[in-house]
Design a protein around this motif. Structure first.
Motif, mmCIF file in Angstrom:
data_model
loop_
_atom_site.group_PDB
_atom_site.id
_atom_site.type_symbol
_atom_site.label_atom_id
_atom_site.label_comp_id
_atom_site.label_asym_id
_atom_site.label_seq_id
_atom_site.Cartn_x
_atom_site.Cartn_y
_atom_site.Cartn_z
ATOM 1 N N MET A 49 48.120 48.735 36.669
ATOM 2 C CA MET A 49 49.376 47.815 36.274
ATOM 3 C C MET A 49 50.266 47.754 37.589
ATOM 4 O O MET A 49 50.725 46.653 37.827
ATOM 5 C CB MET A 49 50.138 48.579 35.124
ATOM 6 C CG MET A 49 49.443 48.703 33.863
ATOM 7 S SD MET A 49 50.100 49.856 32.428
ATOM 8 C CE MET A 49 51.926 49.177 32.513
ATOM 9 N N MET A 50 50.282 48.834 38.225
ATOM 10 C CA MET A 50 51.168 48.757 39.314
ATOM 11 C C MET A 50 50.342 48.000 40.502
ATOM 12 O O MET A 50 51.152 47.167 41.287
ATOM 13 C CB MET A 50 51.351 50.271 40.107
ATOM 14 C CG MET A 50 52.155 50.964 39.151
ATOM 15 S SD MET A 50 52.672 52.452 39.536
ATOM 16 C CE MET A 50 53.778 52.288 41.092
ATOM 17 N N LEU A 100 50.648 42.693 43.558
ATOM 18 C CA LEU A 100 50.033 41.475 44.025
ATOM 19 C C LEU A 100 50.898 40.302 43.354
ATOM 20 O O LEU A 100 50.925 39.120 44.114
ATOM 21 C CB LEU A 100 48.674 41.153 43.525
ATOM 22 C CG LEU A 100 47.938 39.948 43.701
ATOM 23 C CD1 LEU A 100 47.545 39.738 45.305
ATOM 24 C CD2 LEU A 100 46.556 39.892 42.960
ATOM 25 N N LYS A 101 51.472 40.306 41.998
ATOM 26 C CA LYS A 101 52.289 39.166 41.743
ATOM 27 C C LYS A 101 53.340 38.813 42.414
ATOM 28 O O LYS A 101 53.701 37.513 42.346
ATOM 29 C CB LYS A 101 52.582 39.799 40.110
ATOM 30 C CG LYS A 101 53.354 38.528 39.405
ATOM 31 C CD LYS A 101 53.697 39.006 38.246
ATOM 32 C CE LYS A 101 54.891 38.053 37.302
ATOM 33 N NZ LYS A 101 55.157 38.592 36.048
ATOM 34 N N THR A 158 43.494 49.452 42.450
ATOM 35 C CA THR A 158 42.749 48.006 42.908
ATOM 36 C C THR A 158 41.873 47.499 41.676
ATOM 37 O O THR A 158 41.063 46.684 41.852
ATOM 38 C CB THR A 158 42.144 47.918 44.106
ATOM 39 O OG1 THR A 158 41.302 49.121 44.420
ATOM 40 C CG2 THR A 158 43.345 48.334 45.272
ATOM 41 N N GLN A 159 41.710 48.435 40.674
ATOM 42 C CA GLN A 159 40.894 48.129 39.647
ATOM 43 C C GLN A 159 40.710 46.638 39.250
ATOM 44 O O GLN A 159 39.563 46.101 39.073
ATOM 45 C CB GLN A 159 41.146 49.113 38.370
ATOM 46 C CG GLN A 159 40.160 49.055 37.111
ATOM 47 C CD GLN A 159 40.583 49.884 35.909
ATOM 48 O OE1 GLN A 159 40.658 51.043 36.293
ATOM 49 N NE2 GLN A 159 40.480 49.316 34.864
ATOM 50 N N ASN A 160 41.704 46.275 39.001
ATOM 51 C CA ASN A 160 41.927 44.859 38.347
ATOM 52 C C ASN A 160 41.833 43.848 39.556
ATOM 53 O O ASN A 160 41.168 42.669 39.257
ATOM 54 C CB ASN A 160 43.058 44.580 37.685
ATOM 55 C CG ASN A 160 43.080 45.102 36.206
ATOM 56 O OD1 ASN A 160 42.033 45.767 35.736
ATOM 57 N ND2 ASN A 160 44.413 45.482 35.885
ATOM 58 N N LEU A 161 42.245 44.208 40.698
ATOM 59 C CA LEU A 161 42.205 43.384 42.084
ATOM 60 C C LEU A 161 40.920 42.913 42.619
ATOM 61 O O LEU A 161 40.954 41.939 43.269
ATOM 62 C CB LEU A 161 43.038 43.947 43.031
ATOM 63 C CG LEU A 161 44.366 44.162 42.438
ATOM 64 C CD1 LEU A 161 45.258 44.770 43.698
ATOM 65 C CD2 LEU A 161 45.280 43.004 42.027
ATOM 66 N N PRO A 205 40.308 45.422 53.816
ATOM 67 C CA PRO A 205 40.887 44.193 53.215
ATOM 68 C C PRO A 205 39.910 43.831 51.948
ATOM 69 O O PRO A 205 38.691 43.887 51.875
ATOM 70 C CB PRO A 205 40.617 43.040 54.306
ATOM 71 C CG PRO A 205 39.385 43.557 55.004
ATOM 72 C CD PRO A 205 39.461 44.996 55.013
ATOM 73 N N ILE A 206 40.511 43.533 50.799
ATOM 74 C CA ILE A 206 39.942 43.125 49.675
ATOM 75 C C ILE A 206 39.677 41.306 49.718
ATOM 76 O O ILE A 206 38.735 41.084 49.638
ATOM 77 C CB ILE A 206 40.840 43.315 48.380
ATOM 78 C CG1 ILE A 206 40.924 44.870 48.164
ATOM 79 C CG2 ILE A 206 40.395 42.564 47.220
ATOM 80 C CD1 ILE A 206 41.652 45.299 46.806
#
Length: 534
Positions: free
Chosen positions: A337-338, A343-344, A369-372, A497-498
């Motif tokens: 969530m954080m 990122l938002k 970074t699970q969702n990212l 970097p992602i």
């Protein structure tokens, strides 16, 4: 050594079960009774105000201390960041929102000896469940808000809210003539408590809902805030050095208390205007190059979102860069969530360590970074994973350009970092200043900037029309001839970097050496427990 032993014994795995046992609860209550007995129950000689909630507790405690200490009587304030006994300030280095019951009783006894008549205590859900406040006769309970936090400990939001409800039960059982409460009715739990609990005197406050104290206008800026509110049919205006609409809610909480004990609103507002804020709560560090840094304690999804919403709305044309992480052995579900929130709102996100404690640091970062990892990073945004916090902050200082806003979130006032095997002495603001000094960046005197800014804010009543950059002059630069402190001895950590399109951080210039410095107070430590604030 302690984190290492906890890891070997799997302490964090078994603690949730242990804390619910009859023997553990009895042990905690008996410790509190012994502490009260040893110090002769000092709280009975105070008007005791307890402030609980997920976010805003520390700020509200310190605003209220300023108001009451200025206008009513010498006041003790105990918060996550600081301990204040009248005009004396000490650093709370215990890394605990609510102190151990023996430390708490010792401080109350010390404050009583020094003439304090009022005590304002920051009250955590952990402290309430662990009976640290047992025996304290609370007169007034305040709820700022309840949002997601500590679910690793409480299990559910309802359990978490019920733990905080204990503060209000303490007030109802205090045996005194009056029982007071102030609640934010923008919060669903605050509204529920306001409706269901019977107090002799209770007052509601809000930014959006109908209430006794209601904000009617808020104008935000990066250096201060103008606000208007109504109270019992009267209109009031105020200015504050605090930033963000959420701090107006904290101010209204403090005003709710002071108004209920018959302090005139204009007197309280004068103290609010003079209140300089708390170190490491959206504390600004500006450079003459035009980069604005903020050191903040935002460590929950709600807290991080409020901080970044404010920063994004007020940053102007520059980029918003955030350095953030999540603590180990805590609510794992809040980590993605954080990461999503970061990122938002931010243009550059640097995911890094917070307090790994006994948990594998890489698992924590992976959770953030699970969702990212499964979404397309929008054009113009960048995400990096930099496990070592020092190097994440260093990367941010090298990447930032004139007009950018950089938020260092999560650690705030904390002076240590809990790693897998030991504690590191580390503070985000000190790290930041050391790095800026090494890069030859000149810092600005924020006291002078805020002083001029607030004077104009009273006249214009619109922070957006003010440009603090015009105060930049030789007199506002903070210079020093002392050499930069060497970086901590940690293994070099490269950024991962992602987003493959993210450029490497540019190198910093090295023109002028500078730093912000302050000298610690020379006051003695009570019972050898706390360090003087610096």
């Amino acid at each position: 050594m302690k984190p290492f032993l906890k890891k070997i014994l799997s302490y964090d795995t078994f603690y949730t079960t242990i804390k619910q046992s009859f023997f553990y609860q009895s042990y905690k209550k008996y410790r509190a009774k012994i502490a009260n007995f040893l110090y002769n129950t000092p709280s009975k000689d105070f008007f005791v105000i307890g402030i609980t909630g997920t976010n805003g507790k520390t700020t509200t405690v310190n605003i209220l201390h300023k108001i009451l200490n200025d206008n009513v009587a010498p006041t003790l304030a105990i918060s996550t960041a600081t301990i204040k006994i009248g005009n004396e300030e000490l650093q709370n280095d215990k890394k605990m929102t609510s102190l151990d019951t023996f430390d708490l009783q010792a401080l109350l006894a010390t404050a009583k000896e020094k003439g304090c008549k009022i005590a304002v205590l920051e009250v955590s859900s952990h402290g309430l469940e662990q009976a640290r406040f047992e025996g304290i006769t609370f007169d007034f309970a305040v709820l700022t808000n309840i949002t997601r936090d500590h679910l690793d400990y409480h299990g559910t939001m309802e359990n978490y809210a019920d733990a905080k409800k204990r503060l209000f039960k303490y007030v109802l059982a205090n045996g005194k003539e009056n029982k007071y409460a102030a609640l934010c009715v923008d919060d669903k739990y605050g509204k529920k408590r306001f409706e269901e609990m019977a107090f002799d005197k209770k007052v509601s406050f809000s930014l959006q809902s109908s209430s006794v104290l209601k904000a009617t206008k808020i104008e935000e800026g990066l250096e201060g805030t103008y606000f208007e509110f109504s109270y019992l049919g009267q209109k009031f205006t105020g200015t504050t050095q605090l930033i963000g609409s959420y701090n107006v809610s904290n101010i209204l909480a403090a005003l709710a208390v002071s108004s209920e004990i018959w302090l005139e609103i204009p007197l309280a507002l004068k103290s609010v205007e003079q209140f300089a804020g708390i170190s490491w709560r959206m504390e600004p560090v500006y450079t003459t190059e035009g980069v604005k840094y903020y050191v903040d304690f935002a460590h929950t999804p709600d807290g991080l979102e409020k901080t970044l919403t404010f920063a994004q709305q007020n940053k102007g044309q520059g980029k918003l860069i955030v350095v953030c992480g999540a603590p180990g052995n805590r609510d794992k579900d809040k980590r993605p969530m954080m990461g999503d929130i970061a990122l938002k709102y931010a243009d550059m996100v640097l995911i890094t360590d917070d307090d790994p404690d006994t948990e594998n640091r890489l698992k924590i970062l992976n959770g953030m970074t699970q969702n990212l990892q499964h979404v397309f990073i929008p054009e113009g945004k960048e995400v990096f994973i930099i496990p070592e916090r020092y190097y994440a902050i260093k990367f941010a200082t090298e990447a930032a350009r004139s007009g950018d806003v950089v938020v260092l979130a999560g650690k705030g006032h904390e002076l240590v970092q809990l790693t897998n095997f030991w504690k590191k002495t580390r503070n985000d603001k000190n790290t930041l200043i050391t790095l800026l000094e090494a890069q030859g960046k000149s810092l600005l005197n924020m006291r002078i900037i805020k002083q001029h800014y607030l004077e104009e804010l009273k006249e214009s009543r619109n922070p957006q029309h003010l440009t603090p950059e015009k105060y930049l002059s030789s007199e506002t630069a903070v210079s020093t001839v002392s050499p930069a402190v060497s970086s901590p001895a940690v293994a070099s950590t490269s950024s991962v970097p992602i987003a493959s399109t993210a450029p490497s951080a540019p190198s910093a210039s090295s023109s002028t050496t500078s730093s912000a410095s302050s000298s610690p107070m020379s006051s003695p430590k009570p019972s050898g427990m706390f360090k003087p604030a610096g």
